[in-house]
Write a protein that holds these residues in place. Structure first.
Motif, PDB file in Angstrom:
ATOM      1  N   GLN A  17       0.825  -1.205   0.000  1.00  0.00           N
ATOM      2  CA  GLN A  17       0.000   0.000   0.000  1.00  0.00           C
ATOM      3  C   GLN A  17       0.862   1.259   0.000  1.00  0.00           C
ATOM      4  N   ALA A  18       1.991   1.221   0.705  1.00  0.00           N
ATOM      5  CA  ALA A  18       2.873   2.391   0.745  1.00  0.00           C
ATOM      6  C   ALA A  18       3.446   2.687  -0.646  1.00  0.00           C
ATOM      7  N   THR A  19       3.874   1.636  -1.354  1.00  0.00           N
ATOM      8  CA  THR A  19       4.392   1.820  -2.713  1.00  0.00           C
ATOM      9  C   THR A  19       3.291   2.307  -3.642  1.00  0.00           C
ATOM     10  N   GLU A  20       2.111   1.763  -3.461  1.00  0.00           N
ATOM     11  CA  GLU A  20       0.960   2.165  -4.268  1.00  0.00           C
ATOM     12  C   GLU A  20       0.685   3.669  -4.082  1.00  0.00           C
ATOM     13  N   HIS A  21       0.694   4.129  -2.850  1.00  0.00           N
ATOM     14  CA  HIS A  21       0.460   5.549  -2.546  1.00  0.00           C
ATOM     15  C   HIS A  21       1.487   6.426  -3.265  1.00  0.00           C
ATOM     16  N   LYS A  22       2.758   6.016  -3.207  1.00  0.00           N
ATOM     17  CA  LYS A  22       3.821   6.800  -3.848  1.00  0.00           C
ATOM     18  C   LYS A  22       3.647   6.841  -5.363  1.00  0.00           C
ATOM     19  N   LEU A  23       3.284   5.695  -5.950  1.00  0.00           N
ATOM     20  CA  LEU A  23       3.146   5.636  -7.404  1.00  0.00           C
ATOM     21  C   LEU A  23       1.935   6.434  -7.895  1.00  0.00           C
ATOM     22  N   LEU A  24       0.872   6.452  -7.115  1.00  0.00           N
ATOM     23  CA  LEU A  24      -0.295   7.251  -7.507  1.00  0.00           C
ATOM     24  C   LEU A  24       0.073   8.731  -7.581  1.00  0.00           C
ATOM     25  N   ARG A  25       0.878   9.191  -6.648  1.00  0.00           N
ATOM     26  CA  ARG A  25       1.323  10.591  -6.673  1.00  0.00           C
ATOM     27  C   ARG A  25       2.218  10.843  -7.887  1.00  0.00           C
ATOM     28  N   GLN A  26       3.056   9.870  -8.222  1.00  0.00           N
ATOM     29  CA  GLN A  26       3.928  10.038  -9.388  1.00  0.00           C
ATOM     30  C   GLN A  26       3.121  10.094 -10.680  1.00  0.00           C
ATOM     31  N   PHE A  27       2.102   9.236 -10.779  1.00  0.00           N
ATOM     32  CA  PHE A  27       1.257   9.274 -11.982  1.00  0.00           C
ATOM     33  C   PHE A  27       0.573  10.635 -12.107  1.00  0.00           C
TER      34      PHE A  27
END
Length: 347
Positions: A105-115
């Motif tokens: 979930q932490a990686t997912e949160h970071k990637l959503l911000r990058q997208f």
């Protein structure tokens, strides 16, 4: 030095204005004759014109980028789905950015911000396992995005965002029906992570049909796997020693692992034990095995995802502030089908 072909070059070759060339190549309305339109398109091809996407994005307010966030790129089903989504996106004129959350979930949160920072026009989101178990943080992240999101494969039935997935309950029912029809009565099941809704629905559909037939799933034959080849391999000894005549593996990888261990013990499939998998990806990814399985129809799923996100992007001008993919979410379930090959025998 090579000359970069511009709209001005095409306009000069065709004897029209730069504006006219821009309208035609961007598929905008114009009163120009069909003959002249075809001349412009053919001239652009002949001169090997490549659009400047940065300039086009400024003019259209679209990046022509879609994103796919995937939980496990090594999972055969997700890899096949990614390929299908890339194909339909490309056919629609989009490039697809892909990233792997590792089910975190932490990686997912970071990637959503990058997208979001990359200015993508839309996102296909396969939630991480942690988000499936606790979706509140994911809901907050998605609600902060300014572009359409389609939940894909996981969390489809939760009805808080646009979503497309497989009807896993029906898939489980089909698996049980085909085994019962062949006369099997002592039937085992190898499930994956039962914390995910998809797996629960497959097992629930499977169990419901056995229950109605008066052959409820024996808890001793309901084994836990891990979605991977080793999950089926390690569960095999217990199921073989319990004298099951058939086994439903809730994905193809575990089915192949089970068959491998069966053969190592000098037994064969389907003569000594029938096997049915789920996903229909073993042949697509190079496993030369005639595995009977349930096809999730990945192409239909990708097409449905693409159609849904395209319609949301098209309506962005009028409804972007309302985020209809959250306020008025749409769901679509793709019905799986039986692929009857060579791993089920009749008793």
């Amino acid at each position: 030095m090579n000359h970069t072909v511009t709209l001005k070059d095409i306009a000069k070759a065709c004897g029209v204005s730069v504006t006219a060339v821009s309208l035609v190549l961007n598929d905008r309305p114009t009163r120009m004759s069909q003959e002249k339109r075809e001349l412009i398109v053919e001239t652009a091809k002949r001169l090997h014109y490549v659009p400047n996407q940065a300039a086009r994005s400024l003019a259209t307010n679209k990046s022509m980028l879609l994103a796919l966030l995937i939980p496990d790129i090594e999972n055969m089903f997700f890899a096949s789905l990614a390929k299908a989504l890339e194909d339909v996106s490309s056919n629609n004129g989009y490039s697809l950015l892909m990233a792997n959350s590792d089910d975190s979930q932490a990686t997912e949160h970071k990637l959503l911000r990058q997208f979001a920072s990359r200015g993508v026009d839309g996102l296909f989101l396969i939630p991480s396992r942690e988000s499936v178990n606790n979706s509140e943080a994911l809901k907050k992240d998605v609600s902060n995005l300014d572009f359409p999101v389609v939940l894909t494969d996981r969390l489809v039935s939760d009805d808080w965002c646009d979503a497309v997935g497989s009807d896993n309950y029906v898939g489980g029912q089909l698996a049980a029906q085909v085994l019962l029809a062949k006369g099997h009565k002592r039937i085992a099941c190898i499930s994956g992570d039962t914390r995910t809704g998809n797996m629960n629905r497959r097992v629930a559909g499977f169990s419901s049909v056995l229950e109605k037939a008066g052959l409820p799933l024996d808890p001793n034959l309901n084994c836990s796997g891990n979605y991977r080849y080793t999950g089926g391999y390690h569960a095999a000894d217990h199921i073989i020693d319990a004298h099951a005549t058939a086994v439903f593996c809730t994905n193809d990888l575990m089915a192949l692992g089970f068959i491998q261990r069966l053969e190592e013990r000098g037994l064969s499939c389907p003569q000594d034990c029938s096997v049915i998998g789920y996903d229909n990806v073993s042949e697509r990814l190079g496993f030369n095995h005639r595995l009977t399985t349930l096809d999730q129809n990945i192409s239909a799923m990708a097409t449905a995802c693409n159609e849904l996100i395209s319609s949301r992007i098209k309506d962005m001008g009028s409804e972007s502030g309302r985020r209809p993919w959250i306020t008025k979410p749409k769901q679509q379930f793709i019905r799986p089908t039986l692929v009857n090959r060579a791993t089920i025998s009749e008793l």
